[in-house]
Design a protein around this motif. Sequence first.
Motif, PDB file in Angstrom:
ATOM      1  N   VAL A  95       0.824  -1.207   0.000  1.00  0.00           N
ATOM      2  CA  VAL A  95       0.000   0.000   0.000  1.00  0.00           C
ATOM      3  C   VAL A  95       0.861   1.261   0.000  1.00  0.00           C
ATOM      4  O   VAL A  95       0.723   2.130  -0.856  1.00  0.00           O
ATOM      5  N   ALA A  96       1.783   1.353   0.950  1.00  0.00           N
ATOM      6  CA  ALA A  96       2.620   2.550   1.050  1.00  0.00           C
ATOM      7  C   ALA A  96       3.682   2.609  -0.035  1.00  0.00           C
ATOM      8  O   ALA A  96       4.174   3.681  -0.378  1.00  0.00           O
ATOM      9  N   MET A  97       4.084   1.444  -0.573  1.00  0.00           N
ATOM     10  CA  MET A  97       5.140   1.329  -1.579  1.00  0.00           C
ATOM     11  C   MET A  97       6.508   1.754  -1.055  1.00  0.00           C
ATOM     12  O   MET A  97       7.412   2.060  -1.823  1.00  0.00           O
ATOM     13  N   THR A  98       6.663   1.804   0.260  1.00  0.00           N
ATOM     14  CA  THR A  98       7.962   2.008   0.886  1.00  0.00           C
ATOM     15  C   THR A  98       8.491   0.661   1.369  1.00  0.00           C
ATOM     16  O   THR A  98       7.743  -0.322   1.446  1.00  0.00           O
ATOM     17  N   MET A  99       9.769   0.606   1.718  1.00  0.00           N
ATOM     18  CA  MET A  99      10.390  -0.653   2.097  1.00  0.00           C
ATOM     19  C   MET A  99       9.676  -1.288   3.292  1.00  0.00           C
ATOM     20  O   MET A  99       9.409  -0.637   4.295  1.00  0.00           O
ATOM     21  N   ASP A 100       9.360  -2.562   3.159  1.00  0.00           N
ATOM     22  CA  ASP A 100       8.659  -3.311   4.193  1.00  0.00           C
ATOM     23  C   ASP A 100       9.640  -3.627   5.330  1.00  0.00           C
ATOM     24  O   ASP A 100      10.648  -4.303   5.114  1.00  0.00           O
ATOM     25  N   PRO A 101       9.380  -3.162   6.561  1.00  0.00           N
ATOM     26  CA  PRO A 101      10.324  -3.419   7.657  1.00  0.00           C
ATOM     27  C   PRO A 101      10.568  -4.904   7.920  1.00  0.00           C
ATOM     28  O   PRO A 101      11.696  -5.298   8.237  1.00  0.00           O
ATOM     29  N   ASP A 102       9.529  -5.725   7.802  1.00  0.00           N
ATOM     30  CA  ASP A 102       9.710  -7.156   8.036  1.00  0.00           C
ATOM     31  C   ASP A 102      10.621  -7.771   6.979  1.00  0.00           C
ATOM     32  O   ASP A 102      11.498  -8.592   7.293  1.00  0.00           O
ATOM     33  N   ARG A 103      10.425  -7.405   5.720  1.00  0.00           N
ATOM     34  CA  ARG A 103      11.279  -7.909   4.645  1.00  0.00           C
ATOM     35  C   ARG A 103      12.717  -7.425   4.831  1.00  0.00           C
ATOM     36  O   ARG A 103      13.673  -8.170   4.595  1.00  0.00           O
TER      37      ARG A 103
END
Length: 374
Positions: A108-116
């Motif tokens: 949704v945000a298209m920013t880096m996923d913290p979990d990934r």
Amino acid sequence: MIPFFPDDLFDADRSVLLDLLHQLGTSPAQRFILGEHTARFEAALGEQLGGAEVITCGSGTSALTLLLHAMGVGPGDEVVVPAFGCAPLASTVVNLGARPVFADIDPVAMTMDPDRAEALISPRTKVVLPAHMFSVMADMPRFTELAARHGVRLLEDSAVAQGGVLDGRPAGLWGEAGVYSFVQVKTFGTVGEGGAVVTGDPELGRAVRMLRNHGQDGRTRFQHHRIGYNSRFDELLALFQLHRLPGLPGRLARRAEIAEYYNARFEPLAAQGIQPPPGGTNGRCHYVYCLRARHREQLRAHLTEQGVGTHVYYPSPLPRQPAFATDGSWPQAERACREILALPIYPHLTDAQVEHIAEAVCAFAGTPAGAGTR
């Protein structure tokens, strides 16, 4: 035609710019880089940021390079970066001999996923480098926590987010340092290239200040304390940005107003495969307004017919680019590259132009091509 990249961003300031050029060119000092005006500009930005250290430089890309260098990134190190974003996220790492490790993005945000990103941290990880994208700041509270827990450094690519505030803290001041870009179309763009490092760490600030000027400390000329770069700021741009700084809040407010209107018009279009960016004001910057469109190319062609310029950020994930090609799977980044479409959002759009753009998108959603399903 409503252009995506307008050619009249600085028309209202043309005479001021010429006056400043004459003032600088005829001054007795004849100093055109890193002079008193640059110092005043840095101080003015620092004051807006609650006393943060500000070091201006040649570009946002240079700002990233200077910071990564100052943080000691080099051969054998890894830096976790988003798989979706602009090339400097990876090229600045590679140019220092280190390896970018690409993390997928939040859908949704298209920013880096913290979990990934956290799953990719290894003993070689030196820095985690989230980037704010388009209208949305990255999840910096999560990144701050995971960086502290893993003992890695946190660098914030806030190049597009000047003026954004998340939970009361400005973009650029969540990590150990952040960067701004002043390239023409950014929220505080100028008539040339330029950038800045922002940090609350005086030691890091001193290192960057030295690196931008061939490793000199500013006190003794031709005494080089370390290997540095030529990334010095232009005095004319400093004067021009000082002139434009008081108007920045108003321009940011206009961008936010346009984004709010777009969201109100586009949120009902989800069933037609058109998804606007997350709304609200917390952690928003409104540099670019990007839709997700199931039938992106058809929508783009339709908007062109309606006289609306658009742009695609970005057509390919970074790890699929020839320069950085690597094996792996980044499904959310791949999907974003297929669906993303940016609409005009610059502050001097008229209400009538904004309404025309929104009407054109909504009209497409009502056509057979726009209303198609998977």
